[in-house]
Design a protein around this motif. Structure first.
Motif, PDB file in Angstrom:
ATOM      1  N   UNK A   1       0.866  -1.169   0.000  1.00 20.01           N
ATOM      2  CA  UNK A   1       0.000   0.000   0.000  1.00 20.01           C
ATOM      3  C   UNK A   1       0.908   1.226   0.000  1.00 20.01           C
ATOM      4  N   UNK A   2       1.004   1.881  -1.168  1.00 22.10           N
ATOM      5  CA  UNK A   2       1.921   3.011  -1.334  1.00 22.10           C
ATOM      6  C   UNK A   2       1.234   4.353  -1.126  1.00 22.10           C
ATOM      7  N   UNK A   3       0.012   4.337  -0.588  1.00 15.54           N
ATOM      8  CA  UNK A   3      -0.671   5.589  -0.295  1.00 15.54           C
ATOM      9  C   UNK A   3      -1.663   5.986  -1.369  1.00 15.54           C
ATOM     10  N   UNK A   4      -2.084   7.238  -1.297  1.00 19.56           N
ATOM     11  CA  UNK A   4      -3.094   7.710  -2.246  1.00 19.56           C
ATOM     12  C   UNK A   4      -2.462   8.126  -3.569  1.00 19.56           C
ATOM     13  N   UNK A   5      -3.315   8.512  -4.508  1.00 20.75           N
ATOM     14  CA  UNK A   5      -2.852   8.780  -5.865  1.00 20.75           C
ATOM     15  C   UNK A   5      -1.922   9.991  -5.947  1.00 20.75           C
ATOM     16  N   UNK A   6      -2.107  10.965  -5.076  1.00 18.19           N
ATOM     17  CA  UNK A   6      -1.223  12.137  -5.106  1.00 18.19           C
ATOM     18  C   UNK A   6       0.205  11.766  -4.737  1.00 18.19           C
ATOM     19  N   UNK A   7       0.363  10.625  -4.065  1.00 22.30           N
ATOM     20  CA  UNK A   7       1.711  10.163  -3.714  1.00 22.30           C
ATOM     21  C   UNK A   7       2.220   9.077  -4.667  1.00 22.30           C
ATOM     22  N   UNK A   8       1.499   8.830  -5.740  1.00 20.69           N
ATOM     23  CA  UNK A   8       1.897   7.761  -6.655  1.00 20.69           C
ATOM     24  C   UNK A   8       3.177   8.076  -7.428  1.00 20.69           C
ATOM     25  N   UNK A   9       3.619   9.343  -7.352  1.00 13.04           N
ATOM     26  CA  UNK A   9       4.905   9.673  -7.996  1.00 13.04           C
ATOM     27  C   UNK A   9       6.047   8.907  -7.343  1.00 13.04           C
ATOM     28  N   UNK A  10       5.836   8.402  -6.128  1.00 12.19           N
ATOM     29  CA  UNK A  10       6.874   7.630  -5.433  1.00 12.19           C
ATOM     30  C   UNK A  10       7.198   6.325  -6.156  1.00 12.19           C
ATOM     31  N   UNK A  11       6.364   5.914  -7.117  1.00 13.29           N
ATOM     32  CA  UNK A  11       6.614   4.673  -7.847  1.00 13.29           C
ATOM     33  C   UNK A  11       6.746   4.918  -9.352  1.00 13.29           C
ATOM     34  N   UNK A  12       6.952   6.160  -9.738  1.00 15.13           N
ATOM     35  CA  UNK A  12       7.143   6.489 -11.152  1.00 15.13           C
ATOM     36  C   UNK A  12       8.590   6.213 -11.586  1.00 15.13           C
ATOM     37  N   UNK A  13       8.849   6.205 -12.896  1.00 14.96           N
ATOM     38  CA  UNK A  13      10.210   5.980 -13.387  1.00 14.96           C
ATOM     39  C   UNK A  13      11.222   6.937 -12.753  1.00 14.96           C
ATOM     40  N   UNK A  14      12.393   6.385 -12.451  1.00 18.18           N
ATOM     41  CA  UNK A  14      13.457   7.180 -11.863  1.00 18.18           C
ATOM     42  C   UNK A  14      13.482   7.176 -10.357  1.00 18.18           C
ATOM     43  N   UNK A  15      12.518   6.502  -9.728  1.00 20.19           N
ATOM     44  CA  UNK A  15      12.490   6.399  -8.271  1.00 20.19           C
ATOM     45  C   UNK A  15      13.102   5.061  -7.830  1.00 20.19           C
ATOM     46  N   UNK A  16      13.505   4.957  -6.572  1.00 21.10           N
ATOM     47  CA  UNK A  16      14.097   3.707  -6.083  1.00 21.10           C
ATOM     48  C   UNK A  16      13.132   2.517  -6.093  1.00 21.10           C
ATOM     49  N   UNK A  17      11.832   2.785  -6.182  1.00 21.03           N
ATOM     50  CA  UNK A  17      10.847   1.697  -6.197  1.00 21.03           C
ATOM     51  C   UNK A  17      10.571   1.168  -7.592  1.00 21.03           C
ATOM     52  N   UNK A  18      11.087   1.838  -8.606  1.00 22.75           N
ATOM     53  CA  UNK A  18      10.717   1.534  -9.982  1.00 22.75           C
ATOM     54  C   UNK A  18      11.634   0.479 -10.599  1.00 22.75           C
ATOM     55  N   UNK A  19      11.073  -0.704 -10.826  1.00 23.18           N
ATOM     56  CA  UNK A  19      11.775  -1.790 -11.531  1.00 23.18           C
ATOM     57  C   UNK A  19      13.097  -2.159 -10.869  1.00 23.18           C
ATOM     58  N   UNK A  20      13.057  -2.302  -9.552  1.00 24.36           N
ATOM     59  CA  UNK A  20      14.261  -2.654  -8.803  1.00 24.36           C
ATOM     60  C   UNK A  20      14.129  -3.984  -8.060  1.00 24.36           C
ATOM     61  N   UNK A  21      13.007  -4.665  -8.205  1.00 27.92           N
ATOM     62  CA  UNK A  21      12.815  -6.025  -7.684  1.00 27.92           C
ATOM     63  C   UNK A  21      13.156  -6.134  -6.204  1.00 27.92           C
ATOM     64  N   UNK A  22      12.407  -5.440  -5.377  1.00 30.62           N
ATOM     65  CA  UNK A  22      12.653  -5.417  -3.940  1.00 30.62           C
ATOM     66  C   UNK A  22      11.607  -6.236  -3.185  1.00 30.62           C
ATOM     67  N   UNK A  23      11.976  -6.703  -1.998  1.00 30.29           N
ATOM     68  CA  UNK A  23      11.021  -7.370  -1.131  1.00 30.29           C
ATOM     69  C   UNK A  23      10.127  -6.306  -0.490  1.00 30.29           C
ATOM     70  N   UNK A  24       9.080  -6.738   0.195  1.00 26.72           N
ATOM     71  CA  UNK A  24       8.132  -5.802   0.776  1.00 26.72           C
ATOM     72  C   UNK A  24       8.793  -4.803   1.739  1.00 26.72           C
ATOM     73  N   UNK A  25       9.626  -5.260   2.691  1.00 24.53           N
ATOM     74  CA  UNK A  25      10.286  -4.281   3.570  1.00 24.53           C
ATOM     75  C   UNK A  25      11.224  -3.346   2.803  1.00 24.53           C
ATOM     76  N   UNK A  26      11.929  -3.891   1.833  1.00 21.89           N
ATOM     77  CA  UNK A  26      12.841  -3.067   1.041  1.00 21.89           C
ATOM     78  C   UNK A  26      12.077  -2.043   0.210  1.00 21.89           C
ATOM     79  N   UNK A  27      10.925  -2.458  -0.327  1.00 17.41           N
ATOM     80  CA  UNK A  27      10.142  -1.552  -1.161  1.00 17.41           C
ATOM     81  C   UNK A  27       9.558  -0.412  -0.333  1.00 17.41           C
TER      82      UNK A  27
END
Length: 247
Positions: free
Chosen positions: A174-200
């Motif tokens: 659960x990454x929050x509401x839509x206004x915070x969805x930039x946290x998972x956009x390209x160029x962020x540490x969460x984007x296509x980095x294959x992390x476990x739940x705690x790491x993500x």
């Protein structure tokens, strides 16, 4: 559950296959009409349809098309159920999509998508590579299971999307509401980095809004200029390396 997917590329077709295998009834639409996706649909266990039919009589609609093409399909949502959960898997890449001023000025991608569709969306399945989605899934409870971030404004939509993420073989954050969805956009540490739940969770919190577009463009430029195609693992490692300085 009845699911309509608009977009029969790597992500859309893979989702169709996995969700059909999980027991859902899946309709699959491509940009060139049902005949063009008939073989692919048969291969993945879906029903080939036109985009206008993909949104009818379904509980979930998954949009898996190029970001800039989203406004082109907005009209088909007139016939979509008002309570259907809409999942947006797209990502904005200016080199492909052209410059979109609102997003360049900081508007989260899926907020822009929601505005063009005239209805709320969920941001999910955007922060995973096609190869990861196809072959990286594991059963629920498996150690080191890869996690996928999900952002939504509505609790029901969030729950539905997270359930589908789990069914495709991944933990859902659960990454929050839509206004915070930039946290998972390209160029962020969460984007296509294959992390476990705690790491993500740590990666999502570490995202830097000003830095992300810079890292996005650096990465895509490097990938395009590489003379020898990088392996999947090399792409993941490079994503992690470039975005690690955020936070």
């Amino acid at each position: 559950m009845k699911i309509g997917i608009i977009g029969a590329g790597n992500i859309g077709a893979t989702l169709a296959q996995k969700l059909a295998a999980a027991g859902h009834t899946v309709k699959l639409a491509g940009s060139k009409g049902p005949e063009a996706v008939r073989d692919k649909a048969a291969e993945v266990g879906a029903v080939p349809v036109a985009a206008k039919d993909a949104v009818k009589d379904v509980a979930v609609i998954i949009l898996s098309i190029s970001f800039a093409k989203i406004p082109d399909v907005a009209g088909v949502f007139v016939d979509a159920p008002a309570d259907a959960v809409v999942i947006d898997t797209s990502n904005y890449y200016p080199m492909r999509d052209g410059d979109i001023a609102d997003v360049d000025d900081g508007k989260p991608e899926s907020v822009w998508v929601s505005e063009h569709l005239g209805r709320p969306v969920v941001k999910a399945f955007n922060a995973v590579l096609a190869e990861t989605l196809a072959n990286g899934g594991m059963p629920t409870g498996t150690a080191h299971r890869i996690a996928i971030p999900v952002a939504a404004d509505d609790a029901h939509a969030m729950a539905v999307a997270r359930g589908l993420v789990d069914e495709t073989g991944f933990d859902a954050l659960d990454a929050g509401d839509l206004t915070h969805s930039w946290h998972q956009q390209p160029g962020t540490p969460a984007y296509c980095t294959e992390l476990t739940l705690p790491e993500l969770q740590v990666a999502v919190s570490a995202a830097d809004k000003a830095r992300a577009p810079v890292d996005r463009d650096v990465l895509i430029k490097q990938f395009m200029e590489t003379k020898t195609p990088l392996s999947h693992d090399q792409i993941v490692a490079r994503n992690r390396e470039v975005t690690a300085a955020q936070g």
